[in-house]
Design a protein around this motif. Structure first.
Motif, PDB file in Angstrom:
ATOM      1  N   VAL A 377       0.832  -1.208   0.000  1.00  0.00           N
ATOM      2  CA  VAL A 377       0.000   0.000   0.000  1.00  0.00           C
ATOM      3  C   VAL A 377       0.863   1.253   0.000  1.00  0.00           C
ATOM      4  O   VAL A 377       0.596   2.224  -0.730  1.00  0.00           O
ATOM      5  N   LEU A 395      -3.165   8.236   3.620  1.00  0.00           N
ATOM      6  CA  LEU A 395      -2.863   6.846   3.932  1.00  0.00           C
ATOM      7  C   LEU A 395      -3.076   6.609   5.424  1.00  0.00           C
ATOM      8  O   LEU A 395      -2.686   7.418   6.253  1.00  0.00           O
ATOM      9  N   ILE A 415      -4.567  -3.010  -5.797  1.00  0.00           N
ATOM     10  CA  ILE A 415      -4.470  -1.665  -5.213  1.00  0.00           C
ATOM     11  C   ILE A 415      -4.278  -0.627  -6.310  1.00  0.00           C
ATOM     12  O   ILE A 415      -4.892   0.452  -6.281  1.00  0.00           O
ATOM     13  N   THR A 434      -6.640   5.798   1.478  1.00  0.00           N
ATOM     14  CA  THR A 434      -6.400   4.355   1.469  1.00  0.00           C
ATOM     15  C   THR A 434      -6.180   3.899   2.907  1.00  0.00           C
ATOM     16  O   THR A 434      -5.294   4.409   3.596  1.00  0.00           O
ATOM     17  N   LEU A 436      -5.958   0.570   5.808  1.00  0.00           N
ATOM     18  CA  LEU A 436      -5.600  -0.828   5.997  1.00  0.00           C
ATOM     19  C   LEU A 436      -5.775  -1.163   7.478  1.00  0.00           C
ATOM     20  O   LEU A 436      -5.351  -0.409   8.356  1.00  0.00           O
ATOM     21  N   LEU A 449      -8.779  -3.808   3.322  1.00  0.00           N
ATOM     22  CA  LEU A 449      -8.216  -2.703   2.549  1.00  0.00           C
ATOM     23  C   LEU A 449      -9.365  -1.855   2.026  1.00  0.00           C
ATOM     24  O   LEU A 449     -10.287  -2.380   1.399  1.00  0.00           O
TER      25      LEU A 449
END
Length: 531
Positions: A377, A395, A415, A434, A436, A449
């Motif tokens: 990622v 992120l 991704i 994004t 996780l 994800l």
């Protein structure tokens, strides 16, 4: 494939009934209710008929007693055994006629022996009661009251026995009137309390027996109906097994059938089971034909994609070789060579995507190694930031590495495709986040994800088919940006090959793609991921 089409508010279009529809009755319940209802109706009819018949028989027995007593009174009068009414003193019956002086005892008892306690007797002369009373339980006589006298006067001589009510204490009486030799009317009667008591006891007994019979019949009907419908349950079980099969994809061995014992055409359930077996046979043939056709198409796509790679590489190579001598070529030829290289690259991407999907459709095994999703990622989001500087990329990931088992290059492609989808189909300035994380699932921990954006959202008409192949939100914009409509299809295929799931939720201002993959514990040695 996010687009700028507005999303309709589901709450504005949802309608609900203020009165929910009542759930339909099952066949088993209907049969039970019908059987028990018919038995209850039959029991009620038998009970009423029995009570009426017994009441009539008992009343007829009372009438026979009264008729015989009346005949004896007439006979006594002819033989002079009854005193004349005018010879009776005001205080009662002459001595020797039962009861002694000073009492008001009905002479009818003397003239009609055999009538037991509760029997009624009265003498009426010229419409006036001379004497009236009834026998008590101990043999003594009780004079009638004025209201009782009034009811007695309604009885006419010569009529058949009739029923009168002498009040709450005495109740209904069956009475008959005769005229003796002196012209006086003598009335005798018997109480119907014993008849009513007998009928009530009979009704109670019938009611109790009916309840017991209904309970036993209900249990027996439940067992019989349940046993009789077992073949239908097996047919339903077969249909349920077929309904759980993934008939929409892959090779399907539709070997499930209704047992032969439940396909006898001489029975109703057997005809249903036989029809279902025939239907399953037709469906199986259709599925086999469809699968054969799909296999041919997949083989063709795989072979064609594989064969196209060589000429496309040659086109790209020769165009690149010709571009090195661009100084000696006219400007329009140089531009054409540039377009050839660009379209050859675009076509190569399409061929590679089709070849990947064909291989995944064939069920080819992917690499199964521990992969650090966190590292993937980070690298992929950095590449996306370079490719789309007009977007804001954020992120969010945990401190501990998130590990899954799979193919690192294919997971990275997932991704990349999700970020490219968000970057391509949202306006400049859109924030793409994004995330996780590791969550607990029914089968253990899962790696989650998420790729979300605050763009305009996805058209609701596209959402049901979002992960199908060649689905585009806008044909003109998709072609301008080089989209083939295969990006999300590859995401879905790769995630499914890793035994995961992907879904999308979209509304104006928020679109979220969520990928779930089985997580694994941190190994001692990690396989380096591609950068």
């Amino acid at each position: 494939m996010t687009t700028s089409a507005p999303v309709t508010d589901p709450a504005a279009t949802t309608t609900g009934s203020a009165h929910p529809k009542r759930a339909p009755w099952t066949l088993r319940r209907r049969l039970m209710v019908v059987v028990v209802g018919l038995l209850a109706m039959g029991s009620a009819i038998v009970g009423v008929a029995s009570a009426v018949a017994v009441s009539g028989l008992l009343t007829e027995g009372v009438d026979n007693q009264l008729t015989k007593a009346a005949e004896r009174i007439v006979d006594y009068g002819r033989n002079g055994q009854l005193p004349a009414p005018d010879s009776l003193p005001d205080s009662g019956i002459p001595d020797g006629y039962g009861g002694g002086s000073g009492t008001r005892e009905p002479p009818a008892f003397i003239g009609a022996p055999g009538l037991g306690p509760g029997a009624l007797g009265a003498i009426v002369v010229d419409g006036t009661i001379v004497n009236a009373g009834y026998l008590n339980a101990d043999g003594s006589t009780v004079p009638c009251t004025e209201s009782q006298d009034a009811m007695i006067l309604t009885v006419s001589a010569g009529d058949r026995p009739s029923t009168i009510n002498l009040g709450e204490h005495l109740g209904d009486y069956r009475v008959v009137a005769v005229t003796d030799a002196s012209g006086a009317t003598r009335i005798i009667g018997l109480p119907l309390a014993e008849v009513a008591s007998t009928v009530m006891q009979l009704v109670t007994l019938i009611a109790i027996m009916s309840v017991v019979v209904l309970l036993l019949a209900g249990l027996a009907a439940f067992a019989i109906v349940r046993y009789s419908l077992r073949p239908l349950d097996r047919v339903v079980a077969t249909a349920a097994v077929v309904a759980e099969l993934p008939l929409d994809r892959g090779e399907v061995a539709l070997a499930v059938r209704v047992p032969e014992s439940d396909t006898d055409p001489r029975t109703e359930v057997g005809r249903v089971g036989s029809a279902i077996n025939r239907m399953l046979g037709h469906v199986s043939s259709a599925l086999n034909a469809r699968q054969a056709s799909e296999n041919k198409v997949r083989r063709f796509v795989s072979d064609a994609s594989h064969e196209l790679r060589t000429p496309l590489a040659s086109i790209a190579g020769y165009s690149e070789l010709a571009a090195r001598k661009s100084d000696a070529l006219p400007e329009d030829v140089t531009h054409s060579l540039g377009r050839i290289r660009s379209e050859a690259g675009r076509m190569t991407t399409i061929v590679e995507d089709l070849l990947l999907l064909a291989r995944l459709d064939e069920g080819r095994e992917l690499a199964k190694r521990p992969v650090d999703l966190t590292e993937l990622v980070i690298h992929t989001v950095g590449d996306a930031h370079v490719a789309g500087p007009d977007h804001v990329f954020e992120l969010d990931f945990p401190e501990e590495p998130v590990l899954v088992t799979g193919d690192a290059s294919r997971l990275q492609q997932v991704i990349v495709n999700l970020l490219a989808n968000a970057r391509t189909h949202t306006p400049a300035g859109t924030t793409v986040r994004t995330g996780l994380a590791v969550e607990s699932g029914p089968a253990g921990e899962i790696a989650v994800l998420t790729v979300s954006d605050d763009g305009p959202g996805i058209d609701p008409a596209l959402q049901p088919n979002l992960f199908e192949r060649f689905v585009r939100g806008d044909d003109s914009r998709s072609r301008a940006t080089g989209s083939t409509g295969l990006g999300l299809a590859i995401v879905h295929a790769v995630v499914a090959a890793h035994h995961g799931a992907v879904r999308c939720e979209s509304a104006p201002g928020r679109t979220v793609f969520r990928v779930e993959l089985p997580a694994v514990a941190t190994p001692d040695v990690l396989v380096p991921t591609a950068e």
